[in-house]
Design an enzyme around this catalytic site. Structure first.
Site, mmCIF file in Angstrom:
data_model
loop_
_atom_site.group_PDB
_atom_site.id
_atom_site.type_symbol
_atom_site.label_atom_id
_atom_site.label_comp_id
_atom_site.label_asym_id
_atom_site.label_seq_id
_atom_site.Cartn_x
_atom_site.Cartn_y
_atom_site.Cartn_z
ATOM 1 N N HIS A 1 34.856 -50.452 -25.930
ATOM 2 C CA HIS A 1 34.896 -51.603 -26.777
ATOM 3 C C HIS A 1 33.802 -52.519 -26.063
ATOM 4 O O HIS A 1 33.402 -52.538 -25.019
ATOM 5 C CB HIS A 1 36.083 -52.489 -26.495
ATOM 6 C CG HIS A 1 37.432 -51.924 -27.218
ATOM 7 N ND1 HIS A 1 37.341 -51.085 -27.866
ATOM 8 C CD2 HIS A 1 38.560 -52.511 -26.868
ATOM 9 C CE1 HIS A 1 38.565 -50.647 -28.349
ATOM 10 N NE2 HIS A 1 39.455 -51.611 -27.817
ATOM 11 N N CYS B 1 43.633 -54.215 -24.391
ATOM 12 C CA CYS B 1 42.399 -53.772 -24.017
ATOM 13 C C CYS B 1 41.269 -54.568 -23.961
ATOM 14 O O CYS B 1 40.454 -54.858 -23.140
ATOM 15 C CB CYS B 1 41.896 -52.304 -24.807
ATOM 16 S SG CYS B 1 42.388 -52.557 -26.593
ATOM 17 N N ARG C 1 54.417 -58.858 -23.272
ATOM 18 C CA ARG C 1 53.114 -59.575 -22.685
ATOM 19 C C ARG C 1 53.394 -60.930 -22.717
ATOM 20 O O ARG C 1 52.939 -61.538 -21.673
ATOM 21 C CB ARG C 1 51.869 -59.235 -23.366
ATOM 22 C CG ARG C 1 51.535 -57.964 -23.255
ATOM 23 C CD ARG C 1 50.143 -57.588 -23.994
ATOM 24 N NE ARG C 1 49.939 -55.992 -23.986
ATOM 25 C CZ ARG C 1 49.181 -55.483 -24.870
ATOM 26 N NH1 ARG C 1 48.907 -56.180 -26.133
ATOM 27 N NH2 ARG C 1 48.685 -54.278 -24.882
ATOM 28 N N ARG D 1 36.457 -53.810 -36.030
ATOM 29 C CA ARG D 1 36.552 -52.467 -35.645
ATOM 30 C C ARG D 1 35.184 -51.633 -36.055
ATOM 31 O O ARG D 1 34.668 -51.840 -37.126
ATOM 32 C CB ARG D 1 37.731 -51.584 -36.333
ATOM 33 C CG ARG D 1 37.961 -50.309 -35.995
ATOM 34 C CD ARG D 1 38.846 -50.232 -34.742
ATOM 35 N NE ARG D 1 40.065 -50.378 -34.664
ATOM 36 C CZ ARG D 1 41.059 -50.555 -33.580
ATOM 37 N NH1 ARG D 1 40.235 -50.505 -32.417
ATOM 38 N NH2 ARG D 1 42.132 -51.092 -33.866
ATOM 39 N N GLY E 1 50.021 -39.396 -26.102
ATOM 40 C CA GLY E 1 49.046 -40.122 -26.668
ATOM 41 C C GLY E 1 47.822 -40.013 -26.039
ATOM 42 O O GLY E 1 47.367 -39.566 -24.921
ATOM 43 N N SER F 1 57.358 -35.648 -30.002
ATOM 44 C CA SER F 1 56.724 -34.802 -29.143
ATOM 45 C C SER F 1 57.097 -34.175 -27.801
ATOM 46 O O SER F 1 56.303 -33.418 -27.456
ATOM 47 C CB SER F 1 55.566 -35.838 -28.357
ATOM 48 O OG SER F 1 54.791 -36.519 -29.838
#
EC number: 1.2.1.11
Lengths: 350, 350
Positions: free
Chosen positions: B252, B132, B103, B245, B16, B44
């Site tokens: 970012h 992120c 998280r 976005r 990825g 994958s």
């Protein structure tokens, strides 16, 4: 002009990005026009523009150009406005100026018709059109101010390159193509043509619009702060802005946090209020992924508002997302709308 | 592994966008690696990846894959982590998980080494890597919190498409090319692949990242709110976020307003503080047009901070602009950095 019922309109800066939108807007509206004159700098004089079914030659703007003009729409840069707007007024025209030349002059009304149309009554020949990013924000905030009182505004903008003119649009497109091709491209227009450094705008975000002032805010940010206070007649309003240029051709977006004076107001009440307010189209249905976006707002006169949420911690705080076509409500349409207000209020002598 | 001094590292989700950056990051760092295993979903498996000078075949991740692994870096989606992270822990591995699966679990530390490296001591096998957009913000806020106290944060983000994976990057590029060619292009990935509606991202801005929650905020926004409080151990911190976005491939950006507890602090003091803080590169010189931008931050591990200004009205308020490579500090580098911290703190048994 005395005999006819229509207006003699002059468009100054007819060949620019905003001037072109002014022409399209005048074509689409009902303002009775008996004569129209297209003016520009010496450099662009001689160009041809289409208005309705006729072709016009753009003339160099000179003091005499304004003889007999009822309303002159200026959008050819601040220095042209400073030089020629007073000349136009001397000759009996009302000037609607789209530059920053007169916006903060206390004798000159700064007008967004949905907010302070009444200020037009005090004009002395020149009426200033606010900065694009200010206009769409105050349209969304004014109904809130009227109903609940307004205390504080913090805005972060997502601004399109067309606000920096036709050269910036071209730079974005050419640069995007070069990057997609794996070619190099030397930026020369954005963020500010006259500044020493230029940066990539395609696939980037530049946190500079206009030059920097001494306090670390840019002029664009200070325009949003000062113009908002003037238009809303709220010198005490707390306003802060961060203005950012995006790789978007047209359509400014704004993430706006605001605090009201009233307690216990729900986000549904804010939505209902804005839905019923002039100039606003509410696009706020998260469940159906409905929210405003710049690419889908191009060519429309409305201010689109969505993503209205109550702050989780602050009972007086709310968030919203405001999008509008910066060349239309942000410039051309707001100017033509001022002209229509002048007619409606009987403020144009002709 | 007992005899060797190096670690056996497993990378789950090796093919990825983040997995690839993890491999590049592991290559560039000094972590002593005796063995490395590349794992992925069945789909994958069989792909080849390069690590240093060798080629590896990616294996399908199964419970047994983690036998003998010291540290497993997971970045293959939340469902893979939920299923296999406990299996890896059972077999003695420490999992550093880059998904949102664990998280907010109160028994699992959520770690940004510059902020709360000490939380690693309380791990029970799984350590979560934050979202992120949260990571880069808390790196910039933590020094401020330590010195002046932190009361309130309002952030508007400008996020790159690579946060939505390789398919989103491809969509941005193909769509930008189609628009430049004047061709049509049917969006199918952004804003959220599994949602019913998809919108143009090239030359646009989409105010939706992840799905919406019931309060009108998106999950991405709620991640920023909740993760920031957890990482900084400040449940009382007021945090609000609007996540957007952009047509940016990687990097970012964030427009952050924050209020501190101390009075009379100047923007120069904030700049000096951040300049001397770990993980931060200060790029703040408006006179020379120096400020962070995503296109110029790609490939770097640092968090870039600039445009630091004191609020004009609020003595406790400040604004800043924070940029970082979302695949590096926002994901791969923060995960590898956690691995390095575990070694430094003597928390890896091998």
């Amino acid at each position: 002009m005395g005999q006819t019922k229509g207006l003699h309109i002059a468009v100054v800066g007819a060949t620019g990005a905003v001037g072109q939108q002014m022409i399209r807007t005048l074509e689409s509206r009902d303002l009775a026009i008996s004569k129209i004159t297209f003016l520009s700098s010496a450099r662009s004089a001689g160009s041809k523009v289409q208005f309705k079914d006729n072709e016009y030659i753009v003339q160099e703007a000179k003091p005499e150009s304004f003889e007999g003009v009822d309303i002159a729409l200026f959008s050819a840069g601040g220095s042209v406005s400073k030089e020629l707007a007073p000349e136009a007024v001397k000759r009996g025209a009302i000037v609607i100026d789209n530059t920053s030349a007169f916006r903060m002059d206390e004798n000159i009304p700064l007008v967004v018709p949905e907010v302070n149309e009444y200020d037009l009554k005090n004009h002395n020949g020149i009426i200033a059109n606010p900065n694009c990013s200010t206009i769409q924000m105050v349209v969304a905030l004014e109904p809130v101010r009227q109903k609940y009182g307004l205390k504080k505004v913090i805005v972060s903008t997502y601004q399109a390159v067309s606000g920096a003119g036709a050269a910036a649009i071209q730079e974005l497109k050419e640069q995007a193509q070069a990057i997609l091709n794996g070619d190099s491209y030397e930026p020369s227009v954005l963020p500010v043509k006259s500044e020493p450094k230029h940066y990539q705008i395609a696939f980037n975000a530049i946190p500079q619009i206009d030059k920097f002032t001494e306090n670390g805010f840019t002029y664009e940010e200070m325009k949003m702060i000062n113009e908002t206070k003037k238009i809303m007649h709220m010198p005490e309003l707390q306003v802060a802005a961060t203005c950012v240029r995006l790789p978007v051709e047209t359509g400014h977006s704004e993430s706006v946090y605001f605090e009201i004076n009233s307690s216990g107001v729900s986000s549904s009440e804010i939505k209902e209020l804005l839905k019923a307010s002039p100039g606003i189209v509410l696009q706020d249905d998260p469940e159906n992924q409905l929210y405003p976006m710049p690419a889908y707002s191009v060519g429309k006169n409305d201010v689109f508002v969505g993503r209205i949420r109550k702050d989780i911690d602050e009972d007086h705080g709310f968030h919203m997302w405001v999008v509008s076509d910066n060349l239309l409500k942000g410039a051309a349409w707001n100017s033509v709308q001022i002209a229509e207000s002048l007619v409606k209020l009987g403020l144009v002598k002709n």
